[in-house]
Design a protein around this motif. Structure first.
Motif, short mmCIF file in Angstrom:
data_model
loop_
_atom_site.label_atom_id
_atom_site.label_comp_id
_atom_site.label_asym_id
_atom_site.label_seq_id
_atom_site.Cartn_x
_atom_site.Cartn_y
_atom_site.Cartn_z
N ALA A 170 165.67 163.51 13.72
CA ALA A 170 166.58 162.56 13.08
C ALA A 170 166.15 162.37 11.63
O ALA A 170 165.00 162.60 11.27
CB ALA A 170 166.56 161.23 13.83
N SER A 171 167.07 161.91 10.80
CA SER A 171 166.71 161.58 9.43
C SER A 171 165.75 160.39 9.45
O SER A 171 165.75 159.60 10.41
CB SER A 171 167.95 161.23 8.62
OG SER A 171 168.48 159.98 9.06
N GLU A 174 167.67 157.14 10.10
CA GLU A 174 168.14 157.00 11.49
C GLU A 174 166.98 156.69 12.41
O GLU A 174 167.09 155.83 13.31
CB GLU A 174 168.86 158.27 11.93
CG GLU A 174 169.40 158.20 13.36
CD GLU A 174 170.01 159.51 13.83
OE1 GLU A 174 170.59 159.53 14.92
OE2 GLU A 174 169.89 160.52 13.10
N HIS A 175 165.87 157.39 12.22
CA HIS A 175 164.69 157.16 13.06
C HIS A 175 164.20 155.73 12.92
O HIS A 175 163.97 155.04 13.94
CB HIS A 175 163.58 158.14 12.66
CG HIS A 175 162.34 157.99 13.48
ND1 HIS A 175 162.11 158.71 14.63
CD2 HIS A 175 161.25 157.19 13.31
CE1 HIS A 175 160.95 158.35 15.15
NE2 HIS A 175 160.40 157.44 14.36
N ARG A 279 167.42 160.34 19.15
CA ARG A 279 168.52 161.29 19.38
C ARG A 279 169.82 160.51 19.47
O ARG A 279 169.88 159.51 20.20
CB ARG A 279 168.26 162.06 20.68
CG ARG A 279 169.14 163.28 20.89
CD ARG A 279 168.65 164.05 22.12
NE ARG A 279 169.16 165.40 22.16
CZ ARG A 279 168.74 166.33 23.02
NH1 ARG A 279 167.80 166.03 23.90
NH2 ARG A 279 169.26 167.54 23.00
N GLU A 280 170.79 160.90 18.69
CA GLU A 280 172.11 160.25 18.71
C GLU A 280 172.00 158.75 18.43
O GLU A 280 172.69 157.93 19.03
CB GLU A 280 172.81 160.51 20.04
CG GLU A 280 173.07 161.99 20.30
CD GLU A 280 173.54 162.29 21.71
OE1 GLU A 280 173.51 161.36 22.57
OE2 GLU A 280 173.91 163.44 21.98
N GLY A 281 171.09 158.40 17.52
CA GLY A 281 170.98 157.02 17.07
C GLY A 281 170.19 156.10 17.97
O GLY A 281 170.05 154.91 17.66
#
Length: 307
Positions: A170-171, A174-175, A279-281
């Motif tokens: 993740a960026s 986001e992480h 993953r996926e936010g």
């Protein structure tokens, strides 16, 4: 002659540490392999080496193969799950650059990627990492593994299929947002909020080597993972969270707890490092690391963190 070899070797030290860590997931084994590579170079005539970087990379690969095989034997009697040694660094560190800095800057050394590499056989890991990450020809890899070239190619291909299952990193934004939501839910002791912050397929992997309380088996599912962590917080009290420090774990936001003795009916809190994969936010994987031997190795970049 020795001075020339030393200068030439130092130019490649950071690269060799990155190679060895990707191959072994162990800082101690990486540093030992790099030191052994230096000893081999010191006894070799530089004039006979056409490409020193490739030569040293191949030597380190051969040395790491021996260490991977030894580690596989150790894991047969290891208590609980086995995770890589984490590379822990303080946030916003202004300390002088260390060769291990190259490790934490590389996305391929995130914990999620290393955990998948740990699932490979030693031969698969050597073939895949040396070829795909460091451009070592299969002819050289075949000699390291003592196999035919087509076999080396097949080993790398099988590893490639396994590694493709690792989630993309993740960026940083986001992480950190996802981890922040999870930590806030922990602080509120709100199980619904914790479950909501976790990916539906969340899993938790604990590694204490039998020295501290963690899950012996991999926990799968947001509800099971949430209940495990909230149970730890009830056992150790609010200090388990409030006295934790944000750090970088293999380049991504995590938490470090230095440990506290038992007090006022609260159980002792062992030193531990918490890290996550997003993953996926949402948090898809949680890593609970409390083996003191691994932690002391993994905080070599910032030894003051563990004092």
């Amino acid at each position: 002659m020795l001075e020339k070899s030393t200068a030439a070797f130092e130019e490649h030290r950071a690269h060799l540490l990155a190679v060895a860590y990707r191959l072994t997931g162990s800082i101690a084994d990486s540093e030992d392999a790099v030191q052994d590579a230096w000893l081999r170079l010191a006894g070799t005539d530089l004039a006979g080496i056409r490409d020193l970087r490739a030569w040293l990379t191949t030597v380190v690969g051969r040395l790491c193969l021996d260490r991977l095989r030894s580690a596989a034997v150790r894991r047969e009697t290891y208590t609980g799950q086995w995770l890589p040694e984490p590379v822990v660094t303080p946030l916003g560190s202004s300390a002088p650059r260390d060769p291990l800095d190259e490790i934490v800057r590389d996305e391929d050394n995130r914990l999620a990627a290393l955990v998948v590499l740990d699932s490979l056989t030693p031969a698969q890991r050597i073939a895949f990492v040396l070829h795909d990450a460091f451009d070592i020809p299969f002819d050289d890899i075949a000699r390291i593994l003592d196999v035919a070239v087509p076999t080396a190619r097949q080993l790398a291909s099988r590893a490639r299929r396994t590694v493709s299952s690792a989630p993309p990193p993740a960026s940083p934004a986001e992480h950190e947002e996802a981890v922040g939501r999870l930590v806030a839910a922990f602080a509120a002791a709100d199980i619904d909020a914790v479950v909501a912050a976790l990916h539906p397929d969340a899993r938790m992997i604990g590694d204490a080597g039998g020295t501290a309380r963690t899950a012996l088996n991999i926990l799968v599912g947001a509800d099971r993972v949430a209940r495990f962590f909230l149970g730890l917080l009830r056992l150790h009290g609010a200090e388990a969270l409030t006295s934790s420090e944000p750090v970088r774990v293999n380049g991504e936001l995590g938490l470090l707890h230095r440990g506290l003795p038992a007090a006022d009916g609260r159980a002792a809190i062992p030193p531990r490092v918490s890290a996550w994969t997003v993953r996926e936010g949402r948090v898809w994987a949680a890593y609970d690391m409390a083996n003191p031997v691994k932690l002391r190795r993994g905080i070599l970049l910032s030894p003051g963190l563990f004092e």
